[in-house]
Design a protein around this motif. Structure first.
Motif, PDB file in Angstrom:
ATOM      1  N   GLU A 287      16.798 -20.457  15.496  1.00 58.32           N
ATOM      2  CA  GLU A 287      17.083 -21.445  14.460  1.00 58.32           C
ATOM      3  C   GLU A 287      16.133 -22.640  14.573  1.00 58.32           C
ATOM      4  N   GLY A 288      15.863 -23.078  15.783  1.00 58.80           N
ATOM      5  CA  GLY A 288      14.922 -24.174  15.978  1.00 58.80           C
ATOM      6  C   GLY A 288      13.518 -23.808  15.522  1.00 58.80           C
ATOM      7  N   ALA A 289      13.098 -22.585  15.828  1.00 56.83           N
ATOM      8  CA  ALA A 289      11.779 -22.121  15.396  1.00 56.83           C
ATOM      9  C   ALA A 289      11.705 -22.061  13.870  1.00 56.83           C
ATOM     10  N   ALA A 290      12.770 -21.567  13.241  1.00 59.98           N
ATOM     11  CA  ALA A 290      12.791 -21.469  11.782  1.00 59.98           C
ATOM     12  C   ALA A 290      12.701 -22.856  11.144  1.00 59.98           C
ATOM     13  N   GLN A 291      13.441 -23.804  11.683  1.00 58.56           N
ATOM     14  CA  GLN A 291      13.382 -25.174  11.147  1.00 58.56           C
ATOM     15  C   GLN A 291      11.982 -25.756  11.298  1.00 58.56           C
ATOM     16  N   SER A 292      11.358 -25.518  12.445  1.00 58.06           N
ATOM     17  CA  SER A 292      10.030 -26.081  12.670  1.00 58.06           C
ATOM     18  C   SER A 292       8.976 -25.435  11.769  1.00 58.06           C
ATOM     19  N   GLU A 293       9.253 -24.236  11.261  1.00 55.78           N
ATOM     20  CA  GLU A 293       8.333 -23.557  10.347  1.00 55.78           C
ATOM     21  C   GLU A 293       8.611 -23.882   8.887  1.00 55.78           C
ATOM     22  N   GLY A 294       9.591 -24.743   8.620  1.00 57.48           N
ATOM     23  CA  GLY A 294       9.852 -25.175   7.256  1.00 57.48           C
ATOM     24  C   GLY A 294      10.973 -24.450   6.541  1.00 57.48           C
ATOM     25  N   PHE A 295      11.742 -23.623   7.239  1.00 55.77           N
ATOM     26  CA  PHE A 295      12.898 -22.972   6.620  1.00 55.77           C
ATOM     27  C   PHE A 295      14.094 -23.912   6.677  1.00 55.77           C
ATOM     28  N   TRP A 296      15.001 -23.785   5.710  1.00 53.02           N
ATOM     29  CA  TRP A 296      16.237 -24.561   5.721  1.00 53.02           C
ATOM     30  C   TRP A 296      17.382 -23.675   5.257  1.00 53.02           C
ATOM     31  N   SER A 297      18.580 -24.229   5.153  1.00 55.20           N
ATOM     32  CA  SER A 297      19.792 -23.471   4.799  1.00 55.20           C
ATOM     33  C   SER A 297      19.923 -22.245   5.695  1.00 55.20           C
ATOM     34  N   LEU A 298      19.826 -22.444   6.988  1.00 55.19           N
ATOM     35  CA  LEU A 298      19.841 -21.331   7.938  1.00 55.19           C
ATOM     36  C   LEU A 298      21.251 -20.827   8.182  1.00 55.19           C
ATOM     37  N   ALA A 299      21.404 -19.515   8.159  1.00 53.36           N
ATOM     38  CA  ALA A 299      22.673 -18.860   8.486  1.00 53.36           C
ATOM     39  C   ALA A 299      22.365 -17.670   9.386  1.00 53.36           C
ATOM     40  N   LEU A 300      23.045 -17.600  10.500  1.00 52.33           N
ATOM     41  CA  LEU A 300      22.851 -16.509  11.450  1.00 52.33           C
ATOM     42  C   LEU A 300      23.436 -15.226  10.882  1.00 52.33           C
ATOM     43  N   GLU A 301      22.612 -14.187  10.789  1.00 52.89           N
ATOM     44  CA  GLU A 301      23.067 -12.875  10.314  1.00 52.89           C
ATOM     45  C   GLU A 301      23.451 -11.962  11.466  1.00 52.89           C
ATOM     46  N   ASP A 302      22.576 -11.870  12.490  1.00 51.94           N
ATOM     47  CA  ASP A 302      22.826 -10.928  13.575  1.00 51.94           C
ATOM     48  C   ASP A 302      21.945 -11.266  14.773  1.00 51.94           C
ATOM     49  N   VAL A 303      22.453 -10.992  15.955  1.00 42.80           N
ATOM     50  CA  VAL A 303      21.688 -11.096  17.199  1.00 42.80           C
ATOM     51  C   VAL A 303      21.933  -9.799  17.958  1.00 42.80           C
ATOM     52  N   TRP A 304      20.873  -9.138  18.397  1.00 45.98           N
ATOM     53  CA  TRP A 304      21.045  -7.896  19.142  1.00 45.98           C
ATOM     54  C   TRP A 304      19.945  -7.747  20.181  1.00 45.98           C
ATOM     55  N   GLU A 305      20.253  -6.954  21.197  1.00 42.20           N
ATOM     56  CA  GLU A 305      19.272  -6.613  22.219  1.00 42.20           C
ATOM     57  C   GLU A 305      18.624  -5.295  21.826  1.00 42.20           C
ATOM     58  N   PRO A 306      17.313  -5.279  21.682  1.00 39.84           N
ATOM     59  CA  PRO A 306      16.652  -4.017  21.350  1.00 39.84           C
ATOM     60  C   PRO A 306      16.727  -3.051  22.532  1.00 39.84           C
ATOM     61  N   GLU A 307      16.605  -1.779  22.232  1.00 43.56           N
ATOM     62  CA  GLU A 307      16.581  -0.768  23.285  1.00 43.56           C
ATOM     63  C   GLU A 307      15.353  -0.977  24.156  1.00 43.56           C
ATOM     64  N   PRO A 308      15.533  -0.999  25.467  1.00 42.53           N
ATOM     65  CA  PRO A 308      14.355  -1.173  26.328  1.00 42.53           C
ATOM     66  C   PRO A 308      13.450   0.060  26.260  1.00 42.53           C
ATOM     67  N   GLU A 309      12.156  -0.193  26.307  1.00 42.33           N
ATOM     68  CA  GLU A 309      11.194   0.907  26.299  1.00 42.33           C
ATOM     69  C   GLU A 309      10.704   1.127  27.719  1.00 42.33           C
ATOM     70  N   GLU A 310      10.403   2.352  28.016  1.00 45.50           N
ATOM     71  CA  GLU A 310       9.918   2.688  29.348  1.00 45.50           C
ATOM     72  C   GLU A 310       8.621   1.935  29.635  1.00 45.50           C
ATOM     73  N   GLY A 311       8.545   1.343  30.798  1.00 43.82           N
ATOM     74  CA  GLY A 311       7.344   0.618  31.188  1.00 43.82           C
ATOM     75  C   GLY A 311       7.288  -0.811  30.691  1.00 43.82           C
ATOM     76  N   ASP A 312       8.397  -1.330  30.139  1.00 42.88           N
ATOM     77  CA  ASP A 312       8.401  -2.725  29.690  1.00 42.88           C
ATOM     78  C   ASP A 312       8.115  -3.655  30.861  1.00 42.88           C
ATOM     79  N   ASP A 313       7.317  -4.669  30.608  1.00 44.46           N
ATOM     80  CA  ASP A 313       7.022  -5.668  31.623  1.00 44.46           C
ATOM     81  C   ASP A 313       8.219  -6.600  31.789  1.00 44.46           C
ATOM     82  N   PRO A 314       8.374  -7.213  32.958  1.00 40.54           N
ATOM     83  CA  PRO A 314       9.431  -8.204  33.141  1.00 40.54           C
ATOM     84  C   PRO A 314       9.259  -9.342  32.131  1.00 40.54           C
ATOM     85  N   LEU A 315      10.370  -9.932  31.715  1.00 41.99           N
ATOM     86  CA  LEU A 315      10.331 -10.927  30.658  1.00 41.99           C
ATOM     87  C   LEU A 315       9.949 -12.321  31.141  1.00 41.99           C
ATOM     88  N   GLY A 316      10.001 -12.574  32.413  1.00 41.36           N
ATOM     89  CA  GLY A 316       9.670 -13.903  32.896  1.00 41.36           C
ATOM     90  C   GLY A 316      10.915 -14.765  33.022  1.00 41.36           C
TER      91      GLY A 316
END
Length: 90
Positions: free
Chosen positions: A38-67
Motif C-alpha cells: 500500500e505504501g509503494a502504491a501511494q508513492s507511485e501515485g495510486f489512491w483509493s487503495l483497497a486490499l484484494e488479496d495477499v498470498w504466498e506464492p509456491e516456492p520454486e526449486e533453487g530459490d535463493d534466500p530472501l534476506g
C-alpha cells in the motif's frame, strides 16, 4: 525473524481510472506485506487503495534466500477495470 515472499493485489485508482495492481513483497507476515504494498502504491501515485488479496506464492526449486530486509520487489502493470469489457456483443 524469517522473512517470506508474498504477492499483494490491490484495487486502486490513478489518473487513468480504477485498476488492479499486484506487488511482490518480502515481509515477516501478510499484514506487513500489505502495508508495504500500500505504501509503494501511494508513492507511485495510486489512491483509493483497497486490499484484494495477499498470498504466498509456491516456492520454486533453487530459490535463493530472501534476506532479512522487508522490501517491495516490484509490481505488475495496472489492469484497468474498463479493459475487462464483458458485454462486447451488446
Amino acid at each position: 525473524m524469517a522473512l517470506k515472499g508474498f504477492n499483494v493485489m490491490l484495487q486502486a485508482e490513478d489518473a487513468v481510472g480504477e485498476c488492479f495492481v499486484s506487488y511482490g513483497v518480502i515481509a515477516a507476515d501478510a499484514d506487513a506485506a500489505a502495508r508495504l504494498a500500500e505504501g509503494a502504491a501511494q508513492s507511485e501515485g495510486f489512491w483509493s487503495l483497497a486490499l484484494e488479496d495477499v498470498w504466498e506464492p509456491e516456492p520454486e526449486e533453487g530459490d535463493d534466500p530472501l534476506g532479512d530486509i522487508p522490501e517491495v520487489l516490484g509490481r505488475t502493470e495496472p489492469t484497468y477495470l474498463d479493459e475487462d469489457d464483458y458485454d462486447e456483443g451488446d
